[in-house]
Design an enzyme around this catalytic site. Structure first.
Site, PDB file in Angstrom:
ATOM      1  N   HIS A  38      -0.330  -1.429  -0.650  1.00 16.64           N
ATOM      2  CA  HIS A  38      -0.742  -0.089  -1.057  1.00 16.64           C
ATOM      3  C   HIS A  38      -0.209   0.270  -2.445  1.00 16.64           C
ATOM      4  CE1 HIS A  38      -2.354   2.413   2.487  1.00 16.64           C
ATOM      5  NE2 HIS A  38      -2.583   1.127   2.751  1.00 16.64           N
ATOM      6  N   GLU A 107      -9.399   0.824   0.362  1.00 17.18           N
ATOM      7  CA  GLU A 107      -9.422   2.275   0.552  1.00 17.18           C
ATOM      8  C   GLU A 107      -9.349   2.947  -0.814  1.00 17.18           C
ATOM      9  OE1 GLU A 107      -6.196   0.953   1.863  1.00 17.18           O
ATOM     10  OE2 GLU A 107      -7.193   0.103   3.619  1.00 17.18           O
TER      11      GLU A 107
END
Length: 321
Positions: A38, A107
């Site tokens: 991330h 994402e």
């Protein structure tokens, strides 16, 4: 038998702590480990987002047995697939053959940072398909030239290749991704115990390949404290993947989950220290046909107590499954 893994969740601990945690997970007897990749945490309360690939390199040197895997890397926007291939090949060498490359379509939360907008879901799947083909070609050795719809590769070659390329896992959420995972991947990755995903994966050629799932859990001797922590840091979890992939940052996740109550979270995430509650949460994955299940302990400061409990209590109970 189903194997049980440990998640190094980069959103909730710093780099040195993540390495320490996976060392302890290896000592505790977990069968494998996975690592999120991330640029942002889901919520600001989680508070971390170190570079996963540096953490993986350190973990490869600090451990000796436990397999490592990205869960998952997006090889399309923030990273070019040629760079992902190089990183994965290096990790396979550093880990002495213990690395698996988990890939997904990404994402918005993480990919927006390089600009250029956020493509539709169908475009993201097309990009992932092309990226995996590029990575496979580079794993084969030799020079790669590619002029595609989404990517160009100019005379690329991996100079440090392992004897066995890293197996590639592909995250699935529907029929299209299951077909791609079966065709291009060595294993299937999912975040919900959906037997239809396993069936679709097998029908498209994935029979006999590993199916890896993931489940958040929240251990604490005080169940109330566990529920509170799970709500603080994981209340976004129940929004579903189609929503989670689209939101652009922690404030958006905070807004989207503002009406989620503690009791809502407690229904979807096992909390406390009763091993049977955790076993029953894992059972649907086993029944759906997943061969591996990675657990995510909620809370960076709660990892070592969880790992001590898992070694003595949880893992023996899970292996009774």
């Amino acid at each position: 038998m189903t194997q049980f893994g440990y998640t190094m969740m980069t959103e909730q601990a710093g780099p040195q702590e993540l390495v320490n945690h996976v060392v302890r997970a290896e000592e505790a007897g977990f069968d494998f480990s996975v690592t999120s990749d991330h640029y942002f945490p889901w919520l600001k309360e989680q508070g971390h987002a170190p570079y996963a690939w540096s953490v993986l390199g350190a973990a490869a040197q600090a451990t000796s047995r436990i397999p490592l895997m990205t869960y998952v890397t997006c090889p399309t926007i923030r990273y070019h697939p040629a760079v992902v291939a190089q990183k994965a090949a290096t990790m396979q060498l550093l880990s002495r053959g213990r690395f698996r490359l988990g890939l997904g379509s990404g994402e918005n939360l993480n990919e927006h940072v390089v600009g250029g907008g956020w493509p539709s879901a169908d475009v993201r799947q097309d990009m992932l398909n092309e990226a995996v083909e590029i990575i496979r070609a580079l794993f084969d050795g030799g020079y790669v030239n590619h002029r595609g719809e989404h990517f160009d590769v100019e005379s690329a070659k991996l100079w440090d290749l392992p004897d066995r390329p890293p197996p590639i896992g592909i995250a699935v959420s529907g029929a299209q991704s299951c077909e791609m995972a079966a065709r291009l991947g060595d294993l299937m990755i999912a975040v919900e115990p959906d037997a239809e995903l396993v069936t679709a994966f097998e029908e498209h050629g994935g029979m006999g390949k590993a199916r890896v799932g993931q489940l958040p859990v929240c251990y604490d001797p005080d169940r109330g404290a566990a529920v509170q922590r799970a709500h603080e840091q994981f209340r976004w979890f129940g929004s579903g993947w189609k929503v989670n992939a689209e939101l652009p940052g922690p404030p958006a996740f905070a807004s989207a989950s503002s009406y989620v109550r503690e009791e809502d979270v407690a229904r979807s995430i096992p909390c406390g220290n009763n091993p049977e509650v955790f076993v029953e949460a894992v059972r649907p994955y086993v029944q759906a046909g997943f061969t591996e299940v990675a657990l995510v302990q909620v809370g960076g400061d709660a990892q070592l107590p969880f790992l001590d409990w898992a070694e003595k209590t949880l893992l023996p109970a899970l292996r009774e499954l």
